[in-house]
Design a protein around this motif. Structure first.
Motif, short mmCIF file in Angstrom:
data_model
loop_
_atom_site.label_atom_id
_atom_site.label_comp_id
_atom_site.label_asym_id
_atom_site.label_seq_id
_atom_site.Cartn_x
_atom_site.Cartn_y
_atom_site.Cartn_z
N ARG A 26 0.66 -1.17 -0.17
CA ARG A 26 0.11 0.19 -0.26
C ARG A 26 0.50 1.35 -0.12
O ARG A 26 0.47 2.38 -0.99
CB ARG A 26 -0.75 -0.33 1.56
CG ARG A 26 -1.81 1.39 1.68
CD ARG A 26 -3.01 1.53 0.71
NE ARG A 26 -3.43 2.58 0.77
CZ ARG A 26 -3.79 3.61 0.13
NH1 ARG A 26 -2.32 4.18 -0.65
NH2 ARG A 26 -4.18 4.48 0.63
N TYR A 27 2.37 1.10 0.66
CA TYR A 27 2.28 2.65 0.80
C TYR A 27 4.09 2.05 0.16
O TYR A 27 5.09 3.19 0.18
CB TYR A 27 3.54 2.88 2.47
CG TYR A 27 1.94 2.97 3.29
CD1 TYR A 27 0.04 3.80 2.87
CD2 TYR A 27 0.94 2.01 3.86
CE1 TYR A 27 -0.29 3.63 3.70
CE2 TYR A 27 0.28 2.52 5.01
CZ TYR A 27 -0.86 3.04 4.51
OH TYR A 27 -2.12 3.43 5.32
N VAL A 74 -2.87 10.31 6.24
CA VAL A 74 -2.90 9.39 5.34
C VAL A 74 -2.81 8.07 6.43
O VAL A 74 -3.87 7.26 5.76
CB VAL A 74 -1.31 9.33 4.71
CG1 VAL A 74 -0.99 7.41 4.26
CG2 VAL A 74 -1.12 10.25 4.19
N ASP A 78 -6.50 6.58 5.80
CA ASP A 78 -6.77 4.36 5.22
C ASP A 78 -7.21 4.20 6.38
O ASP A 78 -7.17 2.50 6.51
CB ASP A 78 -5.28 4.36 5.31
CG ASP A 78 -5.06 4.30 4.21
OD1 ASP A 78 -6.02 4.95 3.18
OD2 ASP A 78 -3.73 4.43 3.82
N ALA A 138 -13.56 5.08 8.13
CA ALA A 138 -12.60 4.23 7.76
C ALA A 138 -11.86 3.58 8.79
O ALA A 138 -11.79 2.28 8.77
CB ALA A 138 -11.17 5.15 7.48
N MET A 142 -11.94 -1.06 8.94
CA MET A 142 -11.36 -1.69 8.55
C MET A 142 -11.59 -2.82 10.31
O MET A 142 -10.95 -3.53 10.15
CB MET A 142 -9.95 -1.32 9.37
CG MET A 142 -8.37 -1.67 8.83
SD MET A 142 -7.21 -0.88 9.64
CE MET A 142 -7.04 -0.90 7.85
N LEU A 149 -8.38 -5.96 3.31
CA LEU A 149 -7.54 -4.65 2.91
C LEU A 149 -7.72 -4.75 1.36
O LEU A 149 -7.32 -4.93 0.81
CB LEU A 149 -6.13 -4.79 3.43
CG LEU A 149 -6.66 -5.10 5.47
CD1 LEU A 149 -5.03 -5.38 5.73
CD2 LEU A 149 -6.88 -3.85 5.95
N GLU A 150 -7.65 -3.06 1.18
CA GLU A 150 -7.55 -2.71 -0.33
C GLU A 150 -6.38 -1.91 -0.34
O GLU A 150 -6.05 -1.35 0.22
CB GLU A 150 -8.61 -1.19 -0.95
CG GLU A 150 -9.99 -2.55 -1.24
CD GLU A 150 -10.91 -1.00 -1.62
OE1 GLU A 150 -10.42 -0.51 -2.18
OE2 GLU A 150 -11.82 -1.25 -1.16
N ARG A 152 -5.59 -1.10 -3.78
CA ARG A 152 -5.54 0.03 -4.61
C ARG A 152 -4.20 0.48 -4.74
O ARG A 152 -3.92 1.35 -6.14
CB ARG A 152 -5.51 1.77 -4.01
CG ARG A 152 -6.85 1.58 -3.02
CD ARG A 152 -6.68 2.79 -2.67
NE ARG A 152 -7.33 2.95 -1.20
CZ ARG A 152 -6.83 4.23 -0.75
NH1 ARG A 152 -6.95 5.43 -0.85
NH2 ARG A 152 -7.69 4.39 0.84
#
Length: 163
Positions: A26-27, A74, A78, A138, A142, A149-150, A152
């Motif tokens: 994700r990151y 961020v 998330d 959000a 979760m 867990l997306e 993206r």
């Protein structure tokens, strides 16, 4: 304590290796988020509570406060972290929970015997979050049973994720 080797959507694990795999993808394009996230994970107390200010995390990592504030935004967007009050944050227990005994916050009474603290029950903590009207959407999403867990991101076919 409720725990297993499962992850989001199943029973919950205390070490959340799957969450770390998700976060790595994700990151990937903003690895500083990982630096801060792992710093927070390592700083948490039982129940996932973190006593930290943006200034304190910035000083610890040697970065400016605006860099840290951006990352907190961020992580909050998330659903990985939420701010409970100034200087008190909570990691989403579905993603990263340190089990054990926690001491009550200032002003709260202990619910258990003197000197033992309260046991962190992961599923009870998740239920409390789902029922908390102040928990961001959000964060609740979760923590919800069956949550996914997306990432993206799409893969370029060579193992590297692309935006």
């Amino acid at each position: 304590m409720a725990s297993s080797t499962g992850f989001i959507g199943e029973a919950f694990s205390m070490d959340s290796l799957e969450f770390m795999r998700w976060a790595a993808v994700r990151y990937d394009d903003d690895r500083f988020v990982l630096v801060v996230l792992f710093t927070l994970m390592g700083s948490q107390k039982p129940g996932g509570l973190i006593e930290a200010t943006h200034e304190g995390v910035a000083a610890h990592l040697g970065y400016s406060r605006p860099h840290i504030s951006r990352v907190f935004n961020v992580l909050e967007a998330d659903g990985a972290v939420r701010k409970l009050q100034r200087g008190i944050y909570q990691l989403n227990p579905a993603a990263s929970l340190r089990g054990g005994l926690k001491e009550p916050r200032k002003g709260e009474k202990k619910r258990s015997k003197t000197g033992t603290g309260d046991r962190v029950e992961q599923l009870d903590l998740l239920r409390e979050i789902m029922e908390d009207p102040d928990a961001p959407d959000a964060f609740r999403a979760m923590a919800a049973p069956g949550a996914k867990l997306e990432v993206r991101k799409e893969s370029d076919g060579e193992g590297k994720a692309t935006s």
